[in-house]
Write a protein that holds these residues in place. Structure first.
Motif, PDB file in Angstrom:
ATOM      1  N   LEU A   1       0.863  -1.177   0.000  1.00 36.50           N
ATOM      2  CA  LEU A   1       0.000   0.000   0.000  1.00 36.50           C
ATOM      3  C   LEU A   1       0.903   1.232   0.000  1.00 36.50           C
ATOM      4  N   PRO A   2       0.799   2.112  -0.982  1.00 30.34           N
ATOM      5  CA  PRO A   2       1.643   3.309  -0.990  1.00 30.34           C
ATOM      6  C   PRO A   2       1.272   4.249   0.164  1.00 30.34           C
ATOM      7  N   VAL A   3       2.280   4.654   0.933  1.00 29.90           N
ATOM      8  CA  VAL A   3       2.085   5.591   2.038  1.00 29.90           C
ATOM      9  C   VAL A   3       3.182   6.647   1.961  1.00 29.90           C
ATOM     10  N   VAL A   4       2.775   7.903   1.956  1.00 28.95           N
ATOM     11  CA  VAL A   4       3.724   9.021   1.940  1.00 28.95           C
ATOM     12  C   VAL A   4       3.399   9.921   3.127  1.00 28.95           C
ATOM     13  N   PHE A   5       4.413  10.317   3.861  1.00 30.37           N
ATOM     14  CA  PHE A   5       4.231  11.210   5.003  1.00 30.37           C
ATOM     15  C   PHE A   5       4.611  12.630   4.617  1.00 30.37           C
ATOM     16  N   VAL A   6       3.859  13.591   5.133  1.00 27.11           N
ATOM     17  CA  VAL A   6       4.125  14.992   4.817  1.00 27.11           C
ATOM     18  C   VAL A   6       4.329  15.792   6.102  1.00 27.11           C
ATOM     19  N   ASP A   7       5.167  16.796   5.998  1.00 21.50           N
ATOM     20  CA  ASP A   7       5.447  17.770   7.058  1.00 21.50           C
ATOM     21  C   ASP A   7       6.297  17.194   8.182  1.00 21.50           C
ATOM     22  N   ARG A   8       6.056  15.938   8.568  1.00 24.03           N
ATOM     23  CA  ARG A   8       6.806  15.307   9.656  1.00 24.03           C
ATOM     24  C   ARG A   8       7.245  13.914   9.230  1.00 24.03           C
ATOM     25  N   GLU A   9       8.411  13.511   9.704  1.00 26.90           N
ATOM     26  CA  GLU A   9       8.916  12.186   9.364  1.00 26.90           C
ATOM     27  C   GLU A   9       8.235  11.112  10.207  1.00 26.90           C
ATOM     28  N   PRO A  10       8.029   9.922   9.636  1.00 27.58           N
ATOM     29  CA  PRO A  10       7.430   8.833  10.407  1.00 27.58           C
ATOM     30  C   PRO A  10       8.437   8.226  11.378  1.00 27.58           C
ATOM     31  N   VAL A  11       7.900   7.597  12.427  1.00 30.28           N
ATOM     32  CA  VAL A  11       8.725   6.909  13.416  1.00 30.28           C
ATOM     33  C   VAL A  11       8.308   5.442  13.437  1.00 30.28           C
ATOM     34  N   GLY A  12       9.281   4.548  13.416  1.00 28.72           N
ATOM     35  CA  GLY A  12       8.975   3.134  13.526  1.00 28.72           C
ATOM     36  C   GLY A  12       8.845   2.410  12.206  1.00 28.72           C
ATOM     37  N   LEU A  13       9.045   3.100  11.099  1.00 28.31           N
ATOM     38  CA  LEU A  13       9.019   2.452   9.788  1.00 28.31           C
ATOM     39  C   LEU A  13       9.718   3.335   8.765  1.00 28.31           C
TER      40      LEU A  13
ATOM     41  N   GLU B   1       2.871  13.299  -6.179  1.00 28.01           N
ATOM     42  CA  GLU B   1       3.646  12.703  -7.274  1.00 28.01           C
ATOM     43  C   GLU B   1       4.334  11.422  -6.815  1.00 28.01           C
ATOM     44  N   ARG B   2       4.828  11.440  -5.584  1.00 25.68           N
ATOM     45  CA  ARG B   2       5.503  10.250  -5.069  1.00 25.68           C
ATOM     46  C   ARG B   2       4.512   9.101  -4.912  1.00 25.68           C
ATOM     47  N   LEU B   3       3.328   9.411  -4.402  1.00 23.56           N
ATOM     48  CA  LEU B   3       2.331   8.367  -4.221  1.00 23.56           C
ATOM     49  C   LEU B   3       1.871   7.806  -5.566  1.00 23.56           C
ATOM     50  N   LEU B   4       1.683   8.678  -6.559  1.00 20.94           N
ATOM     51  CA  LEU B   4       1.284   8.203  -7.890  1.00 20.94           C
ATOM     52  C   LEU B   4       2.364   7.318  -8.505  1.00 20.94           C
ATOM     53  N   ALA B   5       3.616   7.676  -8.264  1.00 21.49           N
ATOM     54  CA  ALA B   5       4.709   6.851  -8.790  1.00 21.49           C
ATOM     55  C   ALA B   5       4.672   5.460  -8.159  1.00 21.49           C
ATOM     56  N   ARG B   6       4.372   5.408  -6.863  1.00 22.53           N
ATOM     57  CA  ARG B   6       4.252   4.109  -6.193  1.00 22.53           C
ATOM     58  C   ARG B   6       3.073   3.315  -6.760  1.00 22.53           C
ATOM     59  N   LEU B   7       1.957   4.001  -6.997  1.00 22.33           N
ATOM     60  CA  LEU B   7       0.795   3.326  -7.581  1.00 22.33           C
ATOM     61  C   LEU B   7       1.110   2.781  -8.968  1.00 22.33           C
ATOM     62  N   ASP B   8       2.007   3.471  -9.672  1.00 21.75           N
ATOM     63  CA  ASP B   8       2.369   3.046 -11.027  1.00 21.75           C
ATOM     64  C   ASP B   8       3.449   1.964 -11.029  1.00 21.75           C
ATOM     65  N   GLY B   9       3.836   1.498  -9.843  1.00 26.32           N
ATOM     66  CA  GLY B   9       4.739   0.357  -9.786  1.00 26.32           C
ATOM     67  C   GLY B   9       6.158   0.630  -9.349  1.00 26.32           C
ATOM     68  N   GLN B  10       6.480   1.880  -8.992  1.00 30.53           N
ATOM     69  CA  GLN B  10       7.844   2.172  -8.557  1.00 30.53           C
ATOM     70  C   GLN B  10       8.121   1.489  -7.222  1.00 30.53           C
ATOM     71  N   ARG B  11       9.230   0.763  -7.129  1.00 29.38           N
ATOM     72  CA  ARG B  11       9.556  -0.005  -5.930  1.00 29.38           C
ATOM     73  C   ARG B  11      10.927   0.375  -5.376  1.00 29.38           C
ATOM     74  N   SER B  12      11.376   1.590  -5.609  1.00 31.03           N
ATOM     75  CA  SER B  12      12.678   2.026  -5.101  1.00 31.03           C
ATOM     76  C   SER B  12      12.628   2.222  -3.589  1.00 31.03           C
ATOM     77  N   ARG B  13      13.809   2.406  -2.985  1.00 22.63           N
ATOM     78  CA  ARG B  13      13.884   2.604  -1.549  1.00 22.63           C
ATOM     79  C   ARG B  13      13.163   3.896  -1.143  1.00 22.63           C
ATOM     80  N   PRO B  14      12.592   3.949   0.062  1.00 17.47           N
ATOM     81  CA  PRO B  14      11.929   5.178   0.525  1.00 17.47           C
ATOM     82  C   PRO B  14      12.901   6.356   0.535  1.00 17.47           C
ATOM     83  N   GLU B  15      12.379   7.518   0.235  1.00 17.16           N
ATOM     84  CA  GLU B  15      13.209   8.720   0.179  1.00 17.16           C
ATOM     85  C   GLU B  15      12.608   9.828   1.030  1.00 17.16           C
ATOM     86  N   ARG B  16      13.461  10.744   1.466  1.00 16.81           N
ATOM     87  CA  ARG B  16      13.023  11.946   2.177  1.00 16.81           C
ATOM     88  C   ARG B  16      13.293  13.148   1.275  1.00 16.81           C
TER      89      ARG B  16
END
Length: 330
Positions: free
Chosen positions: A138-150, A297-312
């Motif tokens: 499931l594509p998940v993108v965080f905004v404004d604050r970084e996630p903790v624990g993943l 844009e990042r979430l759409l790229a994930r929906l379109d199949g992009q599987r690269s490492r998570p980025e900040r």
């Protein structure tokens, strides 16, 4: 759909392609089908389409924001919707009012509706409850604050650097007694801004002359805190307001005390009409429209199949001098 096809004189498959905005249909035929659909008041049954669609997508996105009272959240919302509209993706938005207890139930409610992805501004101290969703792609993108624990994609402002720039600006105009008025210390961005301010004060050797007041989450609390400081025995000559609602509260306090032309002010976050006040309000402007667009844009790229490492991704802030931050110490 059968009725629309009969009225338009086309096949059911053609109606389906038009209503799903798929290519390969002549414009004249498309217009004919849309006229028939309008005449019959036909609306596409999205849920039925989901059952048949091989990818099982719902063409929906969950957007979790901190507070609808904040202009910053509204601009992110608009940017995300603008990016999703061309793809026919509806945005379900919800506000958690920066309450850590509300984040997980709100996200769970969106997941129950089978959204295709999530854009989340985290409020809780830990987002590891989403690990299983990421493992199931499931594509998940965080905004404004970084996630903790993943590990997940995130888009933020340069909060620490922006606050340091605000402090340096006030120090550069001769101020030594500077007050920092900040948001809830449980909020990651608030801690980063306090850190940037404190580091710049330490570099200038004025740490012992600064004032720090936190846990100010609305304009009324900020106004009361600013009033107490400004009417004290050693009032600050300048204030850094580290959140837009705090800035508004400080402005009210300055005006009520008649100090708006004597005490310098720099706010974090720009706001409507800031340039029309007297003096204009100097701000460290974030760019929520860029943050929202990059996240989408990042979430759409994930929906379109992009599987690269998570980025900040870090969107730089901009210090805008307008007058209030350039007032010299009395």
């Amino acid at each position: 759909m059968k009725h629309v096809a009969a009225l338009a004189g086309v096949g059911i498959k053609t109606v389906s392609r038009v209503m799903n905005n798929e290519p390969g249909v002549a414009e004249a035929t498309r217009a004919q089908v849309l006229r028939a659909a309008e005449q019959l008041k036909y609306q596409l049954d999205v849920n039925a389409g989901n059952l048949r669609r091989s990818d099982r997508r719902t063409r929906t996105l969950g957007l979790v924001l901190p507070s609808v009272a904040n202009q910053f959240s509204g601009e992110i919302h608009r940017a995300v919707e603008d990016a999703m509209a061309p793809r026919g993706i509806a945005v379900f938005a919800s506000s958690v009012d920066d309450d850590p207890e509300r984040e997980q139930p709100v996200v769970a409610a969106l997941l129950q509706r089978r959204v295709d992805g999530l854009i989340v501004t985290p409020a809780a101290p830990d987002q590891s409850y989403l690990v299983s969703e990421l493992e199931h792609e499931l594509p998940v993108v965080f905004v404004d604050r970084e996630p903790v624990g993943l590990a997940a994609d995130c888009v933020t402002s340069d909060n620490r650097e922006g606050a340091a720039a605000a402090a340096a600006h006030l120090i550069g105009h001769g101020h030594r007694r500077i007050a920092y008025l900040g948001d809830l210390s449980t909020i990651q961005t608030a801690r980063e801004r306090r850190r940037g301010f404190a580091e710049e004060a330490a570099r200038a050797g004025i740490t012992g002359q600064t004032f720090t007041v936190e846990e100010l989450h609305d304009s009324r609390a900020a106004q009361e805190a600013a009033t107490r400081l400004l009417t004290g025995s050693e009032p600050p000559t300048a204030i850094f307001a580290a959140q837009i609602l705090v800035t508004l509260g400080v402005l009210r306090a300055l005006k009520e005390l008649g100090l708006q032309h004597r005490v310098a002010l720099v706010g974090f976050d720009d706001f409507e009409l800031a340039d029309l006040l007297d003096p204009g309000v100097t701000v460290v402007a974030q760019h929520p429209e860029q943050i929202g667009r990059l996240a989408a844009e990042r979430l759409l790229a994930r929906l379109d199949g992009q599987r690269s490492r998570p980025e900040r991704f870090v969107v730089p802030s901009t210090l805008i001098p307008r007058g209030s931050g350039e007032i010299p110490p009395a």
